[in-house]
Design a protein around this motif. Structure first.
Motif, short mmCIF file in Angstrom:
data_model
loop_
_atom_site.label_atom_id
_atom_site.label_comp_id
_atom_site.label_asym_id
_atom_site.label_seq_id
_atom_site.Cartn_x
_atom_site.Cartn_y
_atom_site.Cartn_z
N GLN A 119 43.37 46.98 78.98
CA GLN A 119 42.18 46.28 79.48
C GLN A 119 40.94 47.16 79.49
O GLN A 119 39.85 46.70 79.83
CB GLN A 119 42.46 45.78 80.90
CG GLN A 119 43.58 44.75 80.97
CD GLN A 119 44.05 44.47 82.39
OE1 GLN A 119 43.47 44.98 83.36
NE2 GLN A 119 45.08 43.65 82.53
N ASP A 120 41.07 48.42 79.10
CA ASP A 120 39.96 49.37 79.15
C ASP A 120 38.95 49.07 78.05
O ASP A 120 39.26 49.19 76.87
CB ASP A 120 40.49 50.79 79.01
CG ASP A 120 39.39 51.83 79.07
OD1 ASP A 120 38.37 51.58 79.74
OD2 ASP A 120 39.55 52.90 78.44
N SER A 121 37.74 48.68 78.44
CA SER A 121 36.72 48.35 77.44
C SER A 121 36.22 49.59 76.70
O SER A 121 35.64 49.46 75.61
CB SER A 121 35.55 47.63 78.11
OG SER A 121 34.97 48.43 79.13
N ASN A 122 36.43 50.78 77.26
CA ASN A 122 36.06 52.01 76.54
C ASN A 122 37.04 52.33 75.42
O ASN A 122 36.76 53.20 74.58
CB ASN A 122 36.01 53.20 77.51
CG ASN A 122 34.81 53.13 78.43
OD1 ASN A 122 33.75 52.66 78.04
ND2 ASN A 122 34.97 53.59 79.66
N THR A 175 41.89 59.34 76.94
CA THR A 175 40.91 58.26 77.17
C THR A 175 40.77 58.00 78.66
O THR A 175 39.91 58.57 79.31
CB THR A 175 41.32 56.98 76.43
OG1 THR A 175 42.68 56.63 76.77
CG2 THR A 175 41.25 57.17 74.91
N ILE A 176 41.61 57.15 79.21
CA ILE A 176 41.48 56.78 80.63
C ILE A 176 41.65 57.98 81.55
O ILE A 176 40.90 58.14 82.52
CB ILE A 176 42.51 55.68 80.99
CG1 ILE A 176 42.15 54.38 80.27
CG2 ILE A 176 42.55 55.45 82.49
CD1 ILE A 176 43.08 53.25 80.54
N ASN A 179 38.27 59.84 81.01
CA ASN A 179 37.00 59.14 81.14
C ASN A 179 36.99 58.04 82.19
O ASN A 179 35.94 57.47 82.47
CB ASN A 179 36.61 58.54 79.78
CG ASN A 179 36.59 59.57 78.68
OD1 ASN A 179 36.12 60.68 78.87
ND2 ASN A 179 37.13 59.21 77.52
N GLY A 180 38.15 57.74 82.76
CA GLY A 180 38.22 56.66 83.74
C GLY A 180 38.40 55.30 83.07
O GLY A 180 38.40 55.18 81.84
N PHE A 181 38.54 54.29 83.89
CA PHE A 181 38.84 52.93 83.43
C PHE A 181 37.61 52.05 83.60
O PHE A 181 36.93 52.11 84.61
CB PHE A 181 40.01 52.37 84.22
CG PHE A 181 40.24 50.90 84.04
CD1 PHE A 181 40.77 50.41 82.87
CD2 PHE A 181 39.91 50.00 85.04
CE1 PHE A 181 40.98 49.04 82.69
CE2 PHE A 181 40.12 48.64 84.88
CZ PHE A 181 40.66 48.16 83.71
N GLN A 182 37.34 51.26 82.57
CA GLN A 182 36.22 50.33 82.65
C GLN A 182 36.64 49.01 82.03
O GLN A 182 37.18 48.98 80.92
CB GLN A 182 34.99 50.88 81.92
CG GLN A 182 33.77 49.96 82.00
CD GLN A 182 32.53 50.59 81.40
OE1 GLN A 182 32.35 51.81 81.47
NE2 GLN A 182 31.68 49.78 80.80
N THR A 183 36.39 47.93 82.74
CA THR A 183 36.75 46.62 82.22
C THR A 183 35.51 45.78 82.03
O THR A 183 34.44 46.08 82.57
CB THR A 183 37.73 45.90 83.17
OG1 THR A 183 38.18 44.69 82.54
CG2 THR A 183 37.05 45.56 84.49
N GLY A 184 35.64 44.73 81.28
CA GLY A 184 34.51 43.84 81.01
C GLY A 184 34.64 43.24 79.63
O GLY A 184 34.92 43.94 78.66
#
Length: 294
Positions: A119-122, A175-176, A179-184
């Motif tokens: 689900q990570d948009s990055n 990655t996560i 850099n952390g998790f980002q959704t969208g």
């Protein structure tokens, strides 16, 4: 000419190498596709591409990437994507699809590692190049996993699963974990998916630009702009190309004549179908049919 099969949820139906393990490995060329461009599509599987020779452009969820010989790309689950020719050059490449279900051991692992990554948009797409150490290592993981899955020596199933887990961990850690998790989810990508799905489901019917734009819940001008941006063609141009692709599938059915095929693919007349087929493929439907029945 290669085609895509689409499921009810409008994603690609992936044909795996065996019915026992959800992995597909192929070596392909852009010249196998019409206009040296694959159809825009998506699927639940994780996709890995390695460029053997030449170069290609790759579209993933609104972004375009250029891949050269020796480079690769990872495409995350359910992202809209396709590869297409760079300046009409050909490209020889390896493609590998793996179902995320291979990674699921229990709900804890799934919720902590797998779902966030998917689900990570990055992490929609990751270009992999030899110059970056962790990406060079990822490329090596992919090559080994491809060879294991493709040659299918005794016990390869267990080896492939363990190699996939190591590859996934390597991607996750770089990655996560960093850099952390980002959704969208992009509204534009959702609109494109809905419009492509509408065309792929209703191509045999008399559909208009207005019908296509309504499927994406956008106006006609926005619809045209999104198709031009994402697929480098108009909505009606995509519809016509898709109908031509489907007509090629019907060509192997000798019980159907050219008129039957034109009607089944949504063309108003067999003459118009023949005109568009020759303009797109380079020969008439009758001439093309002779080549596949030789």
């Amino acid at each position: 000419m290669m085609q895509l099969n689409v499921a009810e949820n409008l994603s690609e139906i992936v044909e795996y190498d065996t019915p026992y393990l959800p992995i597909r490995t192929r070596q392909s060329k852009l010249s196998f596709f019409h206009n040296r461009s694959a159809s825009c599509h998506w699927h639940n599987d994780l996709e890995f591409i390695l460029i053997v020779d030449g170069s290609m452009n790759y579209f993933v969820d609104g972004e375009n990437y250029t891949l050269e010989k020796g480079e690769g790309i990872f495409v995350n689950s359910n992202r809209l994507h396709y590869g297409y020719s760079n300046k009409n050059d050909d490209c020889n490449f390896l493609v590998m699809l793996l179902s995320p279900s291979l990674l699921v051991r229990n709900s804890y692992i799934e919720n902590k590692y797998i779902k966030p990554f998917l689900q990570d948009s990055n992490s929609n797409a990751i270009v992999l190049r030899e110059q970056i150490p962790w990406q060079r290592e990822a490329l090596q993981y992919i090559k080994v996993l491809y060879e294991t899955s493709h040659h299918q020596e005794d016990g390869y199933e267990l080896m492939a699963i363990s190699q996939f887990e190591l590859l996934f961990l390597h991607l996750y850690k770089n990655t996560i974990a960093k850099n952390g998790f980002q959704t969208g989810h992009s509204k534009e990508i959702t609109a494109i998916k809905n419009m492509l799905g509408f065309i792929q489901t209703h191509y045999a019917e008399n559909i208009s630009l207005q019908d296509i734009s309504l499927a994406g819940a956008i106006c006609r001008s926005k619809c045209c702009a999104l198709f031009k941006k994402s697929l480098k063609k108009t909505p009606i141009g995509y519809l016509t190309d898709y109908r031509i692709q489907k007509s090629i599938e019907f060509m192997t059915n000798n019980n159907l004549n050219i008129t039957d095929i034109s009607i089944a693919c949504g063309f108003n007349s067999s003459n118009y179908f023949s005109e568009m087929f020759k303009k797109t493929i380079g020969v008439s439907p009758t001439e093309y049919r002779k080549t596949i029945n030789q």
